[in-house]
Design a protein around this motif. Structure first.
Motif, PDB file in Angstrom:
ATOM      1  N   PHE A  18     -83.892  36.704  27.913  1.00 52.48           N
ATOM      2  CA  PHE A  18     -84.609  35.776  28.771  1.00 52.48           C
ATOM      3  C   PHE A  18     -84.085  35.784  30.203  1.00 52.48           C
ATOM      4  CE2 PHE A  18     -84.964  33.992  24.492  1.00 52.48           C
ATOM      5  CZ  PHE A  18     -86.339  33.881  24.373  1.00 52.48           C
ATOM      6  N   VAL A  19     -84.944  35.303  31.095  1.00 48.29           N
ATOM      7  CA  VAL A  19     -84.559  35.031  32.469  1.00 48.29           C
ATOM      8  C   VAL A  19     -84.675  33.521  32.652  1.00 48.29           C
ATOM      9  CG1 VAL A  19     -85.124  35.365  34.911  1.00 48.29           C
ATOM     10  CG2 VAL A  19     -85.413  37.259  33.280  1.00 48.29           C
ATOM     11  N   TYR A  20     -83.636  32.913  33.178  1.00 46.94           N
ATOM     12  CA  TYR A  20     -83.641  31.478  33.470  1.00 46.94           C
ATOM     13  C   TYR A  20     -83.599  31.292  34.982  1.00 46.94           C
ATOM     14  CZ  TYR A  20     -82.923  30.674  28.557  1.00 46.94           C
ATOM     15  OH  TYR A  20     -83.095  30.637  27.199  1.00 46.94           O
ATOM     16  N   LEU A  21     -84.608  30.615  35.511  1.00 48.51           N
ATOM     17  CA  LEU A  21     -84.712  30.325  36.940  1.00 48.51           C
ATOM     18  C   LEU A  21     -84.475  28.837  37.134  1.00 48.51           C
ATOM     19  CD1 LEU A  21     -88.047  32.237  37.397  1.00 48.51           C
ATOM     20  CD2 LEU A  21     -85.844  33.000  38.270  1.00 48.51           C
ATOM     21  N   GLN A  22     -83.604  28.494  38.057  1.00 47.59           N
ATOM     22  CA  GLN A  22     -83.321  27.101  38.341  1.00 47.59           C
ATOM     23  C   GLN A  22     -83.895  26.742  39.701  1.00 47.59           C
ATOM     24  OE1 GLN A  22     -79.109  28.231  36.879  1.00 47.59           O
ATOM     25  NE2 GLN A  22     -79.061  26.052  37.321  1.00 47.59           N
ATOM     26  N   GLU A  23     -84.516  25.578  39.749  1.00 48.42           N
ATOM     27  CA  GLU A  23     -85.053  25.089  41.009  1.00 48.42           C
ATOM     28  C   GLU A  23     -84.630  23.644  41.199  1.00 48.42           C
ATOM     29  OE1 GLU A  23     -89.127  25.028  43.502  1.00 48.42           O
ATOM     30  OE2 GLU A  23     -89.274  24.317  41.455  1.00 48.42           O
ATOM     31  N   ALA A  41     -85.258  18.461  39.402  1.00 52.04           N
ATOM     32  CA  ALA A  41     -84.691  19.787  39.187  1.00 52.04           C
ATOM     33  C   ALA A  41     -85.121  20.293  37.813  1.00 52.04           C
ATOM     34  CB  ALA A  41     -83.171  19.727  39.285  1.00 52.04           C
ATOM     35  N   ALA A  42     -85.388  21.585  37.715  1.00 56.23           N
ATOM     36  CA  ALA A  42     -85.871  22.152  36.456  1.00 56.23           C
ATOM     37  C   ALA A  42     -85.277  23.531  36.229  1.00 56.23           C
ATOM     38  CB  ALA A  42     -87.397  22.252  36.468  1.00 56.23           C
ATOM     39  N   ILE A  43     -85.191  23.892  34.945  1.00 60.42           N
ATOM     40  CA  ILE A  43     -84.823  25.251  34.562  1.00 60.42           C
ATOM     41  C   ILE A  43     -86.020  25.826  33.812  1.00 60.42           C
ATOM     42  CG2 ILE A  43     -83.293  26.714  33.197  1.00 60.42           C
ATOM     43  CD1 ILE A  43     -81.070  24.685  33.684  1.00 60.42           C
ATOM     44  N   TYR A  44     -86.494  26.976  34.296  1.00 63.27           N
ATOM     45  CA  TYR A  44     -87.632  27.672  33.709  1.00 63.27           C
ATOM     46  C   TYR A  44     -87.114  28.860  32.911  1.00 63.27           C
ATOM     47  CZ  TYR A  44     -90.088  25.196  37.450  1.00 63.27           C
ATOM     48  OH  TYR A  44     -90.573  24.241  38.297  1.00 63.27           O
ATOM     49  N   GLN A  45     -87.781  29.179  31.828  1.00 58.26           N
ATOM     50  CA  GLN A  45     -87.437  30.334  31.005  1.00 58.26           C
ATOM     51  C   GLN A  45     -88.631  31.286  30.980  1.00 58.26           C
ATOM     52  OE1 GLN A  45     -88.022  30.221  26.708  1.00 58.26           O
ATOM     53  NE2 GLN A  45     -85.797  30.465  26.530  1.00 58.26           N
ATOM     54  N   THR A  46     -88.366  32.579  31.167  1.00 62.30           N
ATOM     55  CA  THR A  46     -89.387  33.609  30.991  1.00 62.30           C
ATOM     56  C   THR A  46     -88.796  34.707  30.118  1.00 62.30           C
ATOM     57  OG1 THR A  46     -88.789  35.098  32.820  1.00 62.30           O
ATOM     58  CG2 THR A  46     -90.194  33.196  33.362  1.00 62.30           C
ATOM     59  N   VAL A  52     -90.949  25.394  31.321  1.00 62.33           N
ATOM     60  CA  VAL A  52     -89.815  24.543  31.669  1.00 62.33           C
ATOM     61  C   VAL A  52     -89.052  24.252  30.386  1.00 62.33           C
ATOM     62  CG1 VAL A  52     -89.103  22.289  32.547  1.00 62.33           C
ATOM     63  CG2 VAL A  52     -90.987  23.509  33.638  1.00 62.33           C
ATOM     64  N   VAL A  53     -87.738  24.508  30.396  1.00 62.93           N
ATOM     65  CA  VAL A  53     -86.926  24.226  29.215  1.00 62.93           C
ATOM     66  C   VAL A  53     -85.957  23.070  29.429  1.00 62.93           C
ATOM     67  CG1 VAL A  53     -87.138  26.529  28.213  1.00 62.93           C
ATOM     68  CG2 VAL A  53     -85.265  26.051  29.803  1.00 62.93           C
ATOM     69  N   LEU A  54     -85.773  22.677  30.679  1.00 62.41           N
ATOM     70  CA  LEU A  54     -84.864  21.570  30.961  1.00 62.41           C
ATOM     71  C   LEU A  54     -85.219  20.955  32.303  1.00 62.41           C
ATOM     72  CD1 LEU A  54     -82.368  20.417  29.469  1.00 62.41           C
ATOM     73  CD2 LEU A  54     -80.953  21.831  30.924  1.00 62.41           C
ATOM     74  N   GLU A  55     -85.236  19.619  32.348  1.00 64.39           N
ATOM     75  CA  GLU A  55     -85.459  18.894  33.592  1.00 64.39           C
ATOM     76  C   GLU A  55     -84.351  17.871  33.765  1.00 64.39           C
ATOM     77  OE1 GLU A  55     -89.755  18.153  35.468  1.00 64.39           O
ATOM     78  OE2 GLU A  55     -89.572  17.456  33.409  1.00 64.39           O
ATOM     79  N   LEU A  56     -83.882  17.723  34.981  1.00 64.87           N
ATOM     80  CA  LEU A  56     -82.853  16.743  35.293  1.00 64.87           C
ATOM     81  C   LEU A  56     -83.551  15.483  35.793  1.00 64.87           C
ATOM     82  CD1 LEU A  56     -79.838  16.080  35.595  1.00 64.87           C
ATOM     83  CD2 LEU A  56     -79.980  16.939  37.928  1.00 64.87           C
ATOM     84  N   SER A  94     -83.119  12.956  42.981  1.00 66.68           N
ATOM     85  CA  SER A  94     -81.904  13.238  43.727  1.00 66.68           C
ATOM     86  C   SER A  94     -80.830  13.812  42.816  1.00 66.68           C
ATOM     87  CB  SER A  94     -81.397  11.962  44.401  1.00 66.68           C
ATOM     88  OG  SER A  94     -80.216  12.225  45.100  1.00 66.68           O
ATOM     89  N   GLY A  95     -80.944  15.065  42.506  1.00 65.03           N
ATOM     90  CA  GLY A  95     -79.956  15.736  41.684  1.00 65.03           C
ATOM     91  C   GLY A  95     -80.362  17.175  41.513  1.00 65.03           C
ATOM     92  N   GLU A  96     -79.398  17.986  41.065  1.00 63.42           N
ATOM     93  CA  GLU A  96     -79.696  19.402  40.898  1.00 63.42           C
ATOM     94  C   GLU A  96     -78.823  20.016  39.829  1.00 63.42           C
ATOM     95  OE1 GLU A  96     -78.035  22.030  44.205  1.00 63.42           O
ATOM     96  OE2 GLU A  96     -78.102  20.063  45.170  1.00 63.42           O
ATOM     97  N   PHE A  97     -79.266  21.175  39.368  1.00 62.27           N
ATOM     98  CA  PHE A  97     -78.476  21.979  38.453  1.00 62.27           C
ATOM     99  C   PHE A  97     -77.677  22.974  39.265  1.00 62.27           C
ATOM    100  CE2 PHE A  97     -82.191  21.052  35.652  1.00 62.27           C
ATOM    101  CZ  PHE A  97     -81.502  20.347  34.673  1.00 62.27           C
TER     102      PHE A  97
END
Length: 139
Positions: free
Chosen positions: A20-25, A36-41, A50-54, A69-72
């Motif tokens: 997998f590729v995990y992209l964080q935004e 903030a989110a982590i996407y999986q492809t 989206v696999v995780l949201e803060l 107001s937060g980030e990974f």
């Protein structure tokens, strides 16, 4: 890239595992309208999700912000190191967690190490964060 990641505007970090590729935004200073989110492809960039949201609790944010107001920070696959499949370290940075006790914890005192930065308007960071163990995210 196919899939539904129309929200993705400015990736901040990337982690590529064996499958997998995990992209964080992170919301940063842009008006993205989401946390903030982590996407999986897959490795070809297909089947994005989206696999995780803060989600930041507004009642804990002294600035009264919108809750974004937060980030990974870094996402690191440690499965091989700990002998447990699908195990990662993940850095969480809720920007509202502030205390002067956090200043200079990186071993540097901004004021004495870089007086030019102070003159240019930089300030010592007083924000805390956490590193958590995340299990169950596929490699």
């Amino acid at each position: 890239m196919d899939g539904n990641i129309s929200r993705l505007q400015s990736p901040d970090n990337i982690n590529v595992t064996e499958n997998f590729v995990y992209l964080q935004e992170d919301p940063n200073s842009f008006d993205r309208g989401h946390a903030a989110a982590i996407y999986q492809t897959d490795l070809k960039g297909n089947n994005a999700k989206v696999v995780l949201e803060l989600v930041v609790r507004n009642d804990l944010d002294p600035s009264g912000s919108t809750g974004f107001s937060g980030e990974f920070g870094a996402l690191v696959d440690i499965s091989d190191k700990v002998g447990v499949d699908d195990t990662f370290l993940l850095n969480l940075q809720p920007h509202y967690w502030q205390n002067d006790d956090f200043k200079s914890k990186d071993g540097h005192d901004l004021e004495s190490d870089n007086p030019d930065a102070i003159a240019a308007g930089a300030r010592e960071d007083n924000q805390g964060g956490q590193i958590v163990i995340l299990q169950g995210l596929p490699r």
